[in-house]
Design an enzyme around this catalytic site. Structure first.
Site, short mmCIF file in Angstrom:
data_model
loop_
_atom_site.label_atom_id
_atom_site.label_comp_id
_atom_site.label_asym_id
_atom_site.label_seq_id
_atom_site.Cartn_x
_atom_site.Cartn_y
_atom_site.Cartn_z
N HIS A 81 0.85 -1.19 0.00
CA HIS A 81 0.00 0.00 0.00
C HIS A 81 0.89 1.24 0.00
CE1 HIS A 81 -2.73 3.13 1.44
NE2 HIS A 81 -1.94 3.30 2.48
N ASP A 110 7.49 23.17 -24.77
CA ASP A 110 7.36 21.79 -24.31
C ASP A 110 8.37 21.57 -23.20
OD1 ASP A 110 7.18 18.89 -24.14
OD2 ASP A 110 6.31 18.95 -26.13
N TRP A 146 7.49 -0.63 4.06
CA TRP A 146 8.00 0.05 2.86
C TRP A 146 9.44 0.52 3.05
CZ3 TRP A 146 9.35 5.33 1.91
CH2 TRP A 146 9.22 6.18 3.01
N SER A 173 12.62 6.44 -13.16
CA SER A 173 11.55 7.28 -13.69
C SER A 173 11.50 8.62 -12.96
CB SER A 173 10.22 6.54 -13.55
OG SER A 173 9.15 7.40 -13.80
N SER A 174 11.60 8.59 -11.64
CA SER A 174 11.58 9.85 -10.88
C SER A 174 12.74 10.74 -11.27
CB SER A 174 11.67 9.59 -9.37
OG SER A 174 10.58 8.86 -8.92
N HIS A 257 13.65 10.93 4.38
CA HIS A 257 13.08 12.18 4.85
C HIS A 257 12.98 13.23 3.74
CE1 HIS A 257 11.31 14.96 7.52
NE2 HIS A 257 12.01 15.85 6.85
N GLU A 259 12.55 12.55 0.77
CA GLU A 259 11.48 12.03 -0.07
C GLU A 259 10.10 12.49 0.44
OE1 GLU A 259 11.25 10.34 -2.92
OE2 GLU A 259 9.11 9.91 -2.80
N TYR A 261 9.47 15.18 1.86
CA TYR A 261 9.33 16.59 1.46
C TYR A 261 9.15 16.73 -0.03
CZ TYR A 261 9.29 18.40 5.98
OH TYR A 261 8.87 18.68 7.24
N SER A 272 -0.07 27.68 -2.94
CA SER A 272 0.34 29.09 -3.03
C SER A 272 -0.22 29.75 -4.28
CB SER A 272 1.86 29.22 -3.06
OG SER A 272 2.40 28.66 -1.90
N HIS A 306 15.55 11.61 13.09
CA HIS A 306 14.34 11.58 13.92
C HIS A 306 13.50 10.33 13.67
CE1 HIS A 306 12.25 14.29 10.69
NE2 HIS A 306 12.00 13.03 10.42
N HIS A 307 13.84 9.58 12.64
CA HIS A 307 13.13 8.31 12.42
C HIS A 307 13.78 7.18 13.22
CE1 HIS A 307 10.57 9.76 9.14
NE2 HIS A 307 11.60 10.55 8.86
N THR A 332 8.06 26.34 7.96
CA THR A 332 6.69 25.85 7.74
C THR A 332 5.69 26.84 8.32
OG1 THR A 332 7.58 23.63 7.98
CG2 THR A 332 5.20 23.83 7.92
N LYS A 335 5.18 29.71 6.08
CA LYS A 335 4.27 29.42 4.98
C LYS A 335 2.81 29.48 5.44
CE LYS A 335 5.48 27.06 1.56
NZ LYS A 335 6.22 28.00 0.71
N ARG A 454 1.81 -0.16 15.29
CA ARG A 454 1.47 -0.15 13.87
C ARG A 454 1.87 -1.47 13.22
NH1 ARG A 454 6.16 3.76 11.17
NH2 ARG A 454 5.11 3.17 9.24
C1 HEM Z 1 6.67 19.93 10.65
C2 HEM Z 1 7.01 18.97 9.88
C3 HEM Z 1 7.29 17.51 10.29
C4 HEM Z 1 7.86 17.01 11.40
C5 HEM Z 1 8.39 17.79 12.59
C6 HEM Z 1 7.87 15.55 11.27
C7 HEM Z 1 8.40 14.65 12.18
C8 HEM Z 1 8.36 13.28 12.06
C9 HEM Z 1 8.97 12.34 12.96
C10 HEM Z 1 9.76 12.73 14.20
C11 HEM Z 1 8.72 11.09 12.51
C12 HEM Z 1 9.21 9.77 13.11
C13 HEM Z 1 8.19 9.14 13.96
C14 HEM Z 1 8.60 7.77 14.40
O1 HEM Z 1 8.83 6.88 13.54
O2 HEM Z 1 8.67 7.56 15.62
C15 HEM Z 1 7.94 11.22 11.32
C16 HEM Z 1 7.49 10.16 10.56
C17 HEM Z 1 6.96 10.29 9.29
N1 HEM Z 1 6.68 11.48 8.65
FE1 HEM Z 1 6.91 13.34 9.41
N2 HEM Z 1 7.30 15.22 10.07
C18 HEM Z 1 6.94 16.39 9.45
C19 HEM Z 1 6.36 16.51 8.22
C20 HEM Z 1 6.10 15.46 7.37
C21 HEM Z 1 5.67 15.59 6.00
C22 HEM Z 1 5.44 16.92 5.30
C23 HEM Z 1 5.54 14.34 5.51
C24 HEM Z 1 5.12 13.89 4.14
C25 HEM Z 1 4.46 14.55 3.28
C26 HEM Z 1 5.88 13.42 6.56
C27 HEM Z 1 5.84 12.04 6.42
C28 HEM Z 1 6.22 11.16 7.39
C29 HEM Z 1 6.20 9.73 7.21
C30 HEM Z 1 5.76 8.97 5.95
C31 HEM Z 1 6.62 9.17 8.41
C32 HEM Z 1 6.68 7.71 8.81
C33 HEM Z 1 7.68 6.92 8.12
C34 HEM Z 1 7.60 5.48 8.58
O3 HEM Z 1 8.09 5.19 9.66
O4 HEM Z 1 7.05 4.67 7.85
N3 HEM Z 1 6.21 14.13 7.68
N4 HEM Z 1 7.74 12.57 11.05
CU LIG Z 2 11.27 12.52 8.63
#
Ligand code: HEM
Ligand SMILES: [Cu+2]
Lengths: 531, 160
Positions: A81, A110, A146, A173-174, A257, A259, A261, A272, A306-307, A332, A335, A454
């Protein structure tokens, strides 16, 4: 050679005069609009395939216990997914929007590399056939998440090389998409279209392309090393051979990370453009918006840790990643402030693109806040690997990235098809989506805080109620997306004719709206007369 | 009296600008690749190199395309069309009286239109690299300057 202007003007009698028809038109398409359309249609199909997987996941989670499937299959669903939604739905949608809008916005005929454009699209159907094919080989599809952490991901069955190859193709592709965008923006701008005059969508894509170019080799390298660890006895991530599985996480998140963004910055650009149009005011702090995007992009390279807080790391590293992550809140915040200030005292009207943009503003902010909570190291020790994380990233990805895409589609669709779509249906689609997305994901915050992990098909009974609510929200959200497809199909088929400006009574900025009335820039000049 | 029209594709990068752009992006992404190589993950560098090759090739192709220009010189009796490519220049001449400007509309919505100058069975395309709007306006202007077949409108001060 449709777009590449044959160097000998006399040899022009190629396929131009007999337009390719049927499937050939699409197979050999080099026109940015055709390719943009293909990307968008592909993305919509993937959105429904990924969505079908999500429906199965929510059905299994409706009650505790195992009802519909084996745990192995459940894990295959969550893993795929995510891969389908990220690489199949969100990324191609943004590339499709870039294909359509970037040349129009910068005044180019183009994209810079029309045939590479064709190639980068056509890789995708193969990549995803391969990826979805992994469900049907012995051992099933990848089920380790994933993020593909070894050693778990190395236990994938026969499908492992297929998975890696599919990811490589998506990456290629990307990359080609990003190269095309970046070269188009750098080299194909019309005379007079300086970088700072570029609309924000083009800007956000320029920065996104930089991010993509910087991190894609890292993704490609990391999955290749998984492959060699699996088949060629290398030990990049194999502790028994002197490697370090934790290093995979570093590499993966160094890609991962940025990615995430990559998946939000183009949405920032779209929002915007929409908010000023329907507020009938110029964008507040337009230049600061560009700087904000650039700072977010820069910061996204130094926060990956942070992950991995729960992996254990020196306190200094924890502090560094915590602080740098929190710093992202500053640009952020700029914005969000500018968007709000743009609407402040504007004369707002609430057409579907505006509705999605406003919902984006509110709901994306919720995701930003939960991100900040997750950035606090001691708090993350508790939230990590729970549904709280699931709630966080779905708030940033669905009402963030996906609503951004939908807002863009509703904004530009009349420009693409020449027809208006059904406002009533589109607004219904909006309200159902905006309501049920919260029914679906908000309770997951509670579940996470209460400790529900999860990536599990079964859970303790005390989590039942909120899971039921979440599943009901999920089914309703999923079903409402059918409306989106209906609106689009209807609009392609016909409808009230759209004017060049499309949105009456508004003053959209950007070259794309001034067409077909004379564009302000042009690339031919008449030299002074010589007598 | 004569009228001269220069046609050039958009090419917003100078050669130096392209080199700076390419160099900076190489360096920028190399920093990350080297960081991982130092940790022992050399395959990242391989993909970095491949990617930079692709970017460089794309940029080169785009820069070369920018060298394709056309100049139209319209005098009372002649139309000359000089097409310059990297390989050199090529000149076509038409008798203005017999030449005709033709804009073929796109074969379908969102297709590409084609602008040609035709005379005595010879057909030459002009402005293939322009945007649709520019091409349409160029067509309008050329029709005004060239007139139909068997027409030589006076070449007065431009009114378009
Ligand atoms: C203010 C902005 C953001 C902060 C401070 C933030 C912070 C975090 C942190 C600390 C985690 C880790 C959590 C953990 O695994 O314990 C996380 C996970 C994640 N964040 Fe964010 N994030 C932000 C914005 C975003 C944005 C804009 C996206 C995507 C469009 C995003 C997508 C994700 C995804 C996909 C995960 C989980 C990845 C995984 O473990 O599978 N985050 N975020
Ligand atoms: Cu992150």
């Amino acid at each position: 050679m449709a777009q590449s202007h044959a160097s000998d003007a006399a040899h022009h009698d190629d396929h131009h005069d007999q337009p390719a028809t049927g499937i050939k038109r699409w197979l050999f398409a080099t026109n940015h609009k055709d390719i943009g359309t293909m990307y968008l249609v592909f993305s919509l199909i993937m959105f429904f395939i990924g969505g079908a997987m999500a429906m199965l996941i929510r059905a299994e989670l409706f009650q505790p216990g195992l009802q519909l499937m084996q745990p192995e299959f459940f894990n295959q669903l969550t893993t795929n997914h995510a891969l389908v939604m990220i690489f199949g739905a969100v990324m191609p949608a943004f590339v499709g929007l870039a294909n359509w809008m970037v040349p129009l916005q910068v005044g180019a005929p183009d994209m810079a590399l029309p045939r590479m454009n064709n190639f980068s699209f056509w890789i995708l159907p193969f990549a995803f056939t391969l990826l979805l094919g992994t469900f049907f080989v012995p051992g099933g599809a990848a089920a380790g998440g994933w993020t593909l952490y070894p050693p778990l991901s190395l236990q994938t069955g026969d499908s492992f090389p297929m998975l890696i190859f599919a990811i490589h193709m998506m990456g290629i592709s990307s990359i080609m998409g990003a190269i095309n965008v970046i070269v188009t923006i750098m080299n194909m701008r019309a005379p007079g279209m300086t970088l700072l005059k570029m609309p924000l969508f083009a800007w956000s894509w320029l920065i996104t392309a930089y991010l993509l170019i910087a991190v894609m080799p890292v993704l490609a390298g990391s999955v290749t090393m998984l492959l060699t660890d699996h088949f060629f006895k290398t030990s990049f991530f194999n502790a028994a051979g002197g490697g370090d599985p934790i290093m995979f996480e570093h590499i993966f998140w160094f890609f991962g990370h940025p990615e995430v963004y990559i998946m939000i910055l183009p949405a920032f650009g779209i929002i915007s453009e929409i908010l000023p149009t329907f507020s009938r005011k110029p964008l507040f702090g337009a230049t600061s918006m560009i700087y904000a995007i650039a700072s977010i992009a820069f910061l996204s390279f130094i926060v990956w840790g942070h992950h991995m807080f729960a992996d254990g790391m020196p306190v200094a590293a924890q502090l560094f990643y915590m602080m740098s992550t929190m710093l992202i809140a500053v640009p952020t915040g700029v914005k969000v402030f500018n968007w709000t200030a743009t609407m402040w005292r504007g004369s707002l009207s609430f057409e579907p693109p505006m509705l999605f943009a406003i919902a984006f503003l509110f709901l994306f902010s919720i995701g930003g806040f939960s991100g900040l909570m997750l950035a606090i190291v001691p708090a993350d020790f508790q939230y990590n690997q729970t549904y709280f994380v699931v709630a966080h990233f779905h708030y940033v990805l669905v009402p963030g990235a996906i609503f951004g895409i939908m807002a863009g589609v509703y904004y530009w669709l009349p420009k693409w098809t020449g027809h208006m779509y059904s406002m009533a249906l589109a607004k219904t689609h909006f309200w159902l989506s905006a309501i049920f997305i919260n029914v679906l994901f908000f309770p997951q915050h509670f579940l996470g805080l209460a400790g529900m992990p999860r990536r599990i098909p079964d859970y303790a009974v005390q989590f039942t109620d909120w899971n039921m609510v979440s599943s009901i929200g999920g089914f309703a959200f999923g079903l409402s997306q059918v409306l989106f497809a209906i609106v689009i199909v209807q609009c392609i088929r016909g409808g009230k004719k759209a004017s060049a400006k499309v949105w009456e009574g508004t003053n959209p900025t950007g070259l794309e709206w001034t067409l077909p009335s004379p564009a302000p820039y042009h690339s031919f000049s008449t030299a002074p007369e010589i007598h | 009296m004569e009228q001269r029209i220069e046609l050039a594709p958009n090419c917003s990068l100078t050669t130096a600008g392209a080199m700076i752009f390419f160099g900076s992006i190489c360096l920028f992404s190399l920093v990350f690749a080297v960081f991982f190589v130092l940790q022992g993950f050399w395959p990242v560098l391989v993909f970095w190199a491949l990617e930079m090759l692709a970017l460089g090739a794309a940029l080169l192709a785009s820069m070369r395309r920018g060298k394709y220009t056309q100049t139209l010189l319209i005098t009372d009796s002649q139309i000359s069309l000089v097409t310059r490519t990297r390989q050199g220049a090529q000149k076509q001449e038409f008798a203005r009286h017999w030449a005709k400007v033709r804009l073929r509309s796109p074969p379908r919505r969102h297709g590409t239109s084609r602008l040609t100058i035709e005379s005595h069975g010879r057909v030459y395309e002009v402005g293939s690299f322009l945007t649709e709007e520019d091409r349409t306006r160029l067509a309008r202007r050329l029709r005004y300057l060239v007139g139909g077949m068997n027409e030589s409108p006076p070449l007065e001060i431009d009114r378009t």
